[in-house]
Enzyme design. Structure first.
Site, PDB file in Angstrom:
ATOM      1  N   SER A  97       0.806  -1.223   0.000  1.00 19.54           N
ATOM      2  CA  SER A  97       0.000   0.000   0.000  1.00 19.54           C
ATOM      3  C   SER A  97       0.837   1.269   0.000  1.00 19.54           C
ATOM      4  O   SER A  97       0.346   2.325  -0.394  1.00 19.54           O
ATOM      5  CB  SER A  97      -0.924   0.006   1.210  1.00 19.54           C
ATOM      6  OG  SER A  97      -0.165  -0.146   2.390  1.00 19.54           O
ATOM      7  N   ASP A 154      -4.320   7.233   8.211  1.00 21.87           N
ATOM      8  CA  ASP A 154      -5.438   6.360   8.590  1.00 21.87           C
ATOM      9  C   ASP A 154      -5.041   5.280   9.592  1.00 21.87           C
ATOM     10  O   ASP A 154      -5.733   4.287   9.734  1.00 21.87           O
ATOM     11  CB  ASP A 154      -6.032   5.707   7.334  1.00 21.87           C
ATOM     12  CG  ASP A 154      -4.984   4.890   6.583  1.00 21.87           C
ATOM     13  OD1 ASP A 154      -3.823   4.830   7.042  1.00 21.87           O
ATOM     14  OD2 ASP A 154      -5.320   4.302   5.541  1.00 21.87           O
ATOM     15  N   HIS A 182      -1.132   4.304   6.990  1.00 19.19           N
ATOM     16  CA  HIS A 182      -0.451   4.990   5.881  1.00 19.19           C
ATOM     17  C   HIS A 182      -0.137   6.439   6.199  1.00 19.19           C
ATOM     18  O   HIS A 182      -0.724   7.017   7.116  1.00 19.19           O
ATOM     19  CB  HIS A 182      -1.334   4.885   4.632  1.00 19.19           C
ATOM     20  CG  HIS A 182      -1.740   3.479   4.333  1.00 19.19           C
ATOM     21  ND1 HIS A 182      -2.999   2.991   4.601  1.00 19.19           N
ATOM     22  CD2 HIS A 182      -1.021   2.441   3.857  1.00 19.19           C
ATOM     23  CE1 HIS A 182      -3.049   1.703   4.277  1.00 19.19           C
ATOM     24  NE2 HIS A 182      -1.866   1.343   3.839  1.00 19.19           N
TER      25      HIS A 182
END
Ligand SMILES: *[C@@H]1O[C@H](CO)[C@@H](O)[C@H](O)[C@H]1NC(C)=O
Ligand SMILES: *[C@@H]1O[C@H](CO)[C@@H](O)[C@H](O)[C@H]1NC(C)=O
Ligand SMILES: *[C@@H]1O[C@H](CO)[C@@H](O)[C@H](O)[C@H]1NC(C)=O
Ligand SMILES: *[C@@H]1O[C@H](CO)[C@@H](O)[C@H](O)[C@H]1NC(C)=O
Length: 395
Positions: free
Chosen positions: A42, A363, A366
């Protein structure tokens, strides 16, 4: 014969001088990478997981794209700043069949990816089935079929890279963090996690060798970040006061990340011997992220200038901007963008803090765009790289 010999000695001397000059950065010019091929999780996913398993929900994307953009962040990622700085468009995700343009590269990363394939499904553990070995299969397929399609001529070929771009491209890697957390999720001890790191790295180097075998020459490898400073770890695991450092990060997790990084650096050194034509840059992203988190108040989103007012400095480095309360504003059952039906209407209950430009964590897992920009600005000139070449000269 002798003249010829003298000639070749002179030639070698000249070559040496040229090499020394370029090592000193005097004569070495920019690499002019025509494309980027990225592998990762990610930290560099620009839409892969979203295409396959559902869009990262709003407020992801709110700062820059003003709509969800397949990224787990309020805006751009480090890989986006890398592309921008090389004068290339943002990378389309290989898995994204809508609106993609691969003429300057492709992104094989998906959120939740690991290096080793996991023995759990995404619904059980949250890890993506698109592990690094699968990303490599996709890359191979992309390389082979894109050239076939280009040769046929016509419209589709114009969305694909030229054959010669594969050897001149920059190959970027940012993956490994999830391999470490995967063990903890299975209740393994730190010793047990460390014990499988060599296997993880051997699978990593196999993929690097595979890319080299297909013509890749320039590699830009990020090490793994201080995962013990991230809310999703701090919130989930029982961490005793003695295991927390003076900045509030969990030592056991950061220790294992640093252990992984030491072994990764060794593996890269070994690869340089085995792949003599490769230029492999190892980038110490760990130190950059740890500096940012541990000294947040000293910095603001513009790396070049010290922040000129308190309101532009980073704050609360261990607290997520987008979340649903608790010490770290993180709740693993109510993640950023989670909705709830109220009187038949869906409302977002895990919202953005509204000022992500002064936050580091987006979040719980990240980084914010502001943090990503700061990280990119720190690594771009090579001061955290081995060898210490700027990004533009890493070929
Ligand atoms: C794909 O992107 C490149 C670079 O931005 C652009 O020059 C090219 O026209 C695009 N291709 C198509 C078919 O739109
Ligand atoms: C998955 O299971 C296989 C067979 O038991 C094992 O060799 C492999 O290491 C396991 N993978 C992970 C990531 O645990
Ligand atoms: C790990 O331990 C927790 C708490 O004891 C338990 O609930 C969970 O099922 C265990 N997970 C696995 C994969 O064994
Ligand atoms: C790289 O940039 C950083 C931040 O602007 C600066 O502190 C550092 O001195 C630079 N290093 C080199 C080698 O230019």
């Amino acid at each position: 014969m002798e003249l010829h010999y003298l000639g070749s000695v002179l030639f070698s001397l000249l070559m040496c001088m040229t090499l020394v000059r370029s090592e000193a950065g005097v004569s070495k010019s920019s690499c002019r990478f025509p494309a980027i091929f990225n592998f990762g999780d990610s930290n560099s996913d620009t839409g892969g997981l979203s295409a396959a398993f559902g869009q990262a929900p709003s407020p992801n994307g709110e700062t820059y794209f003003h709509t969800p953009s397949g990224r787990f962040s309020d805006g751009r990622l480090v890989i986006d700043f890398i592309a921008e700085s090389l004068g290339l468009p943002y990378l389309s995700a290989f898995l994204d069949s809508l609106g993609s343009n691969f003429s300057h590269g492709a992104n094989f990363a998906t959120a939740g990816s690991t290096i080793r394939p996991q023995n759990t499904t995404i619904s059980q553990s949250g890890y993506s089935p698109i592990s690094l070995d699968v990303q490599f299969v996709q890359f191979s397929d992309f390389q082979r079929r894109s050239q076939k399609i280009r040769k046929q001529g016509g419209l589709f070929g114009t969305f694909l890279p030229k054959e010669e771009d594969f050897s001149r491209a920059l190959y970027t890697f940012d993956i490994g963090q999830n391999d470490l957390t995967a063990g903890y999720k299975l209740n393994l001890s730190t010793e047990q996690v460390k014990a499988y790191v060599p296997d993880v790295l051997s699978q990593f180097t196999n993929v690097m060798k595979g890319v080299y075998g297909q013509g890749g020459r320039s590699f830009w490898v990020h090490n793994t970040g201080p995962v013990g400073c991230l809310p999703y770890i701090l919130d989930r695991y029982l961490i005793t006061a003695a295991q927390v450092d003076k900045h509030g990060c969990a030592n056991p997790f950061n220790d294992v990340a640093q252990y992984f990084n030491r072994r990764l650096k060794e593996a890269v050194a070994q690869l340089r011997k085995e792949l003599p034509l490769a230029a492999i840059t190892y980038v110490d992203v760990y130190s950059v992220k740890y500096t940012l988190i541990s000294q947040a108040k000293k910095y603001g989103k513009f790396l070049a200038d010290p922040p000129n007012s308190d309101s532009s400095r980073f704050e609360d480095p261990l607290v997520a901007c987008c979340g649903h309360g608790g010490k770290y504003n993180y709740n693993r059952y109510i993640k950023c963008g989670s909705k709830k039906k109220v009187n038949g209407r869906e409302i977002i209950i895990a919202k953005s803090c509204g000022n992500p430009t002064v936050k580091i964590n987006w979040d719980g897992v990240h980084f914010t765009e502001a943090a990503n920009k700061w990280i990119f600005d720190s690594i771009a000139n090579g001061s955290f790289s081995d060898p210490p070449n700027p990004l533009k000269m890493s070929c």
